[in-house]
Write a protein that holds these residues in place. Structure first.
Motif, short mmCIF file in Angstrom:
data_model
loop_
_atom_site.label_atom_id
_atom_site.label_comp_id
_atom_site.label_asym_id
_atom_site.label_seq_id
_atom_site.Cartn_x
_atom_site.Cartn_y
_atom_site.Cartn_z
N LYS A 5 4.74 -49.74 -154.89
CA LYS A 5 5.27 -51.26 -155.09
C LYS A 5 5.07 -51.85 -153.58
N GLU A 6 4.86 -53.21 -153.87
CA GLU A 6 4.41 -54.17 -152.83
C GLU A 6 5.66 -54.40 -151.98
N LEU A 7 5.38 -54.51 -150.48
CA LEU A 7 6.60 -54.89 -149.67
C LEU A 7 5.88 -56.28 -149.21
N ARG A 8 6.77 -57.01 -148.55
CA ARG A 8 6.22 -58.36 -147.45
C ARG A 8 6.82 -57.97 -146.20
N GLU A 9 6.00 -58.43 -145.24
CA GLU A 9 6.32 -58.19 -143.68
C GLU A 9 7.72 -59.10 -143.41
N THR A 10 7.74 -60.23 -144.32
CA THR A 10 8.93 -61.43 -144.14
C THR A 10 10.28 -60.82 -144.79
N ASP A 11 10.13 -59.57 -145.41
CA ASP A 11 11.49 -59.22 -146.28
C ASP A 11 12.11 -57.97 -145.36
N PRO A 12 13.30 -57.90 -145.44
CA PRO A 12 13.87 -56.71 -144.78
C PRO A 12 13.56 -55.26 -145.73
N LEU A 69 4.95 -48.78 -138.36
CA LEU A 69 5.52 -47.62 -137.84
C LEU A 69 7.06 -47.63 -137.05
N ARG A 70 7.37 -48.73 -136.44
CA ARG A 70 8.58 -48.84 -135.86
C ARG A 70 9.63 -49.05 -136.88
N ARG A 71 9.28 -50.01 -137.94
CA ARG A 71 10.06 -50.38 -139.10
C ARG A 71 10.24 -49.04 -139.89
N LEU A 72 9.52 -48.18 -139.98
CA LEU A 72 9.56 -46.78 -140.63
C LEU A 72 10.38 -45.84 -139.88
N SER A 73 10.43 -45.88 -138.59
CA SER A 73 11.50 -45.02 -137.60
C SER A 73 12.64 -45.49 -137.50
N SER A 74 12.89 -46.85 -137.99
CA SER A 74 14.30 -47.27 -138.03
C SER A 74 15.40 -46.53 -138.86
N GLY A 75 16.64 -46.67 -138.13
CA GLY A 75 17.63 -45.82 -138.95
C GLY A 75 18.21 -44.49 -138.14
N GLY A 76 17.18 -44.38 -137.07
CA GLY A 76 17.54 -42.92 -136.33
C GLY A 76 18.11 -43.22 -135.17
N SER A 77 17.76 -42.53 -134.04
CA SER A 77 18.08 -42.84 -132.79
C SER A 77 17.14 -43.90 -131.99
N GLN A 78 17.74 -44.31 -130.89
CA GLN A 78 17.04 -45.41 -130.37
C GLN A 78 15.67 -45.21 -130.02
N THR A 79 15.49 -43.86 -129.75
CA THR A 79 13.99 -43.38 -129.42
C THR A 79 13.26 -42.75 -130.88
N PRO A 129 13.81 -40.36 -139.76
CA PRO A 129 13.41 -41.29 -138.65
C PRO A 129 13.35 -40.35 -137.22
N GLY A 130 12.13 -40.20 -136.75
CA GLY A 130 11.58 -39.51 -135.52
C GLY A 130 10.73 -38.47 -136.28
N ASN A 131 10.53 -38.27 -137.28
CA ASN A 131 9.37 -37.39 -137.79
C ASN A 131 8.07 -38.04 -137.51
N PHE A 151 11.12 -43.75 -132.79
CA PHE A 151 9.86 -44.15 -132.80
C PHE A 151 8.84 -43.35 -131.67
N GLU A 152 9.44 -43.37 -130.58
CA GLU A 152 8.72 -42.81 -129.33
C GLU A 152 8.70 -41.10 -129.59
N GLU A 153 9.73 -40.57 -130.44
CA GLU A 153 9.56 -39.22 -130.66
C GLU A 153 8.80 -39.02 -131.72
N ALA A 154 8.37 -39.89 -132.70
CA ALA A 154 7.51 -39.78 -133.73
C ALA A 154 6.04 -39.55 -133.26
N ILE A 155 5.71 -40.50 -132.34
CA ILE A 155 4.35 -40.78 -131.78
C ILE A 155 3.67 -39.46 -131.60
N PRO A 156 4.40 -38.43 -130.80
CA PRO A 156 3.57 -37.33 -130.33
C PRO A 156 3.47 -36.45 -131.62
N LYS A 157 4.20 -36.47 -132.43
CA LYS A 157 4.13 -35.68 -133.71
C LYS A 157 3.36 -36.09 -134.82
N SER A 158 2.70 -37.06 -134.71
CA SER A 158 1.85 -37.99 -135.38
C SER A 158 0.27 -37.69 -135.25
#
Length: 483
Positions: free
Chosen positions: A59-66, A330-340, A95-97, A342-349
């Motif tokens: 399905k299509e998402l838009r950057e302007t939508d939540p 990637l930041r939006r996909l990491s939301s909902g977890g801890s404050q970090t 989030p964080g994976n 996104f930073e936790e996800a990067i080295p696992k990616s």
């Protein structure tokens, strides 16, 4: 049962398996060719990718939508209609994976129609063009050309985005006769401004058909967009879209060869096509993402394909790999977890930067490093450069070699000679920007950046095999790392 019967059965089995493998390779290559023939521009490439994704349940998402992303969701978004990011969320994602990413690009070197393209010379109606990227421009001479791209159309107060592809040869850049340039075969470097200008029609024929050429320019600010281009070209576009010239707000048009891509060679082992660099990896990435849906339920990662525009001119655009687009996604996909998270996800990616590679050229083999001569049919190429023109490291190489081994995908190595320049890709840009472990790879080909390029039929299925193996096996291989 005697030995001759057993040997006969074995040979028959081998022959049957070989034929099945050949049919699979040719089948994948023919599907890719169909894709290429529909994509004269990055806008068409993104549109065709969207169609494949929608058919697979994305399905299509838009950057302007939540966004409210959940495990097993499958979405895509576009920017500028020339860049597309698609992702499938693993059933075990939180989030964080990590993120499993295949990146490629949608653009190729080409001629692009200028904003004011109307040019009249020596009784010819011509179309002014810009040289986009590092093309081999002499290969564009004496080809039957057309245009494809997008048109912005005003319709009842709304501005709409339409694709256009004129399905017949309308343009040609003619060579100068050898009688008038005797050193043609020894030296031909056309002036890109004055000598790479396609012919559209003759002024005589236009006038005979009632299309009188207006040479008087209207005052600045009073020109309509349609006044800036040859009336014959405007009519072709408007007829194709069933609009009036006044509705045409603007356009971005790529000049393209009308000769379709084809299977070639005495043994049907080659692909002769435009834009192999880099539609081959754009296509195989989306096919791999779709074909691995069945294994998504157990995946802890999010699988992404990121197909960017403007790689051929350095990626410095809002829709290029040097933009913030991938980071924001990637930041939006990491939301909902801890404050970090996104930073936790990067080295696992891990990111595969997939762009075409140079196969050894039989007529210029001395241009290739002796121990790193990539061959057709021999597998996807791993690209190395100690000066960081490619993002490959020993760690990212080891990870992909293990994935390839588990998936049964052949690989080969490539490095340029020390006395040769080295091109680059989105790999170093993305790895430096985000810190994601990255590897540069690609399918081997000849005639890179020509109007007609050449690769082997094997590359399509080999690339799909490798990207499928990556999406499915990367989390397992990553968990085996002990450092």
């Amino acid at each position: 049962m005697n030995n001759k019967t057993i040997d006969g059965q074995r040979k028959q089995k081998v022959a049957s398996e070989t034929m099945a493998a050949t049919d699979k390779v040719l089948g994948a290559a023919k599907q890719f060719i169909s894709f290429v023939n529909k994509c004269p521009s990055p806008f068409h490439a993104v549109d065709e990718v969207k169609k494949l994704l929608v058919a697979a349940g994305y399905k299509e998402l838009r950057e302007t939508d939540p966004w409210a992303i959940q495990p097993l969701d499958k979405y895509f978004l576009t920017r500028n209609q020339s860049t597309i990011i698609a992702f499938a969320v693993g059933g075990n994602f939180k989030p964080g994976n990590g993120f499993s990413i295949v990146g490629a690009h949608t653009d190729s070197p080409c001629l692009k129609v200028k904003p004011k393209s109307k040019t009249n010379k020596s009784g010819y109606a011509m179309v002014g063009v810009e040289c986009y990227g590092g093309g081999i421009w002499h290969t564009w001479f004496d080809r039957d050309l057309t245009v494809g791209g997008r048109v912005l159309v005003k319709n009842n107060g709304s501005i709409e985005h339409h694709l256009v592809h004129i399905q017949k040869p309308i343009l040609r850049v003619p060579h100068i006769a050898i009688h008038l340039m005797r050193d043609h075969n020894e030296k031909f470097g056309p002036n890109k401004e004055s000598q790479v200008c396609p012919v559209l029609a003759t002024s005589v024929q236009l006038e005979l058909q009632g299309n009188k050429q207006e040479d008087d320019k209207k005052p600045e600010g009073q020109e309509k967009q349609c006044d800036k281009h040859q009336p014959a070209l405007v009519k072709l576009i408007c007829d194709e879209l069933n609009i009036s010239p006044d509705q045409m707000m603007d356009f971005e048009l790529c000049v393209a060869d009308t000769q379709p891509a084809a299977i070639g060679g005495a043994l049907d082992e080659f692909i002769f096509a435009p834009r192999l660099d880099n539609l081959l990896n754009a296509y195989t990435a989306v096919e791999a993402l779709i074909e691995t849906d069945g294994s998504l339920k157990s995946d802890p990662n999010i699988r992404l394909i990121c197909l960017f525009d403007n790689e051929e001119v350095g990626s410095q655009s809002a829709q290029g790999a040097a933009s913030t687009l991938q980071e924001l996604v990637l930041r939006r996909l990491s939301s909902g977890g801890s404050q970090t998270a996104f930073e936790e996800a990067i080295p696992k990616s891990y990111m595969i930067s997939a762009d075409q590679a140079h196969a050894v050229h039989p007529n210029y083999s001395d241009k290739h490093e002796t121990n790193h001569q990539a061959g057709l049919h021999k597998g996807i190429v791993l690209k190395f450069n100690s000066n960081q023109r490619y993002a490959t490291t020993a760690i990212t190489t080891t990870i992909l070699r293990e994935i390839a081994l588990k998936s049964g995908c052949p690989l080969q190595d490539f490095v340029v000679r020390n006395d040769s320049p080295c091109g680059s890709t989105i790999g170093p840009i993305m790895s430096a920007k985000l810190g994601i472990p990255t590897i540069d790879i690609g399918a081997p080909q000849l005639s890179m950046h020509s109007i007609r390029e050449m690769c082997c039929t094997s590359s399509v299925s080999q690339a799909i095999c490798l990207y499928k193996g990556f999406f499915e096996k990367y989390p397992e291989v990553f968990s085996s790392l002990k450092f």
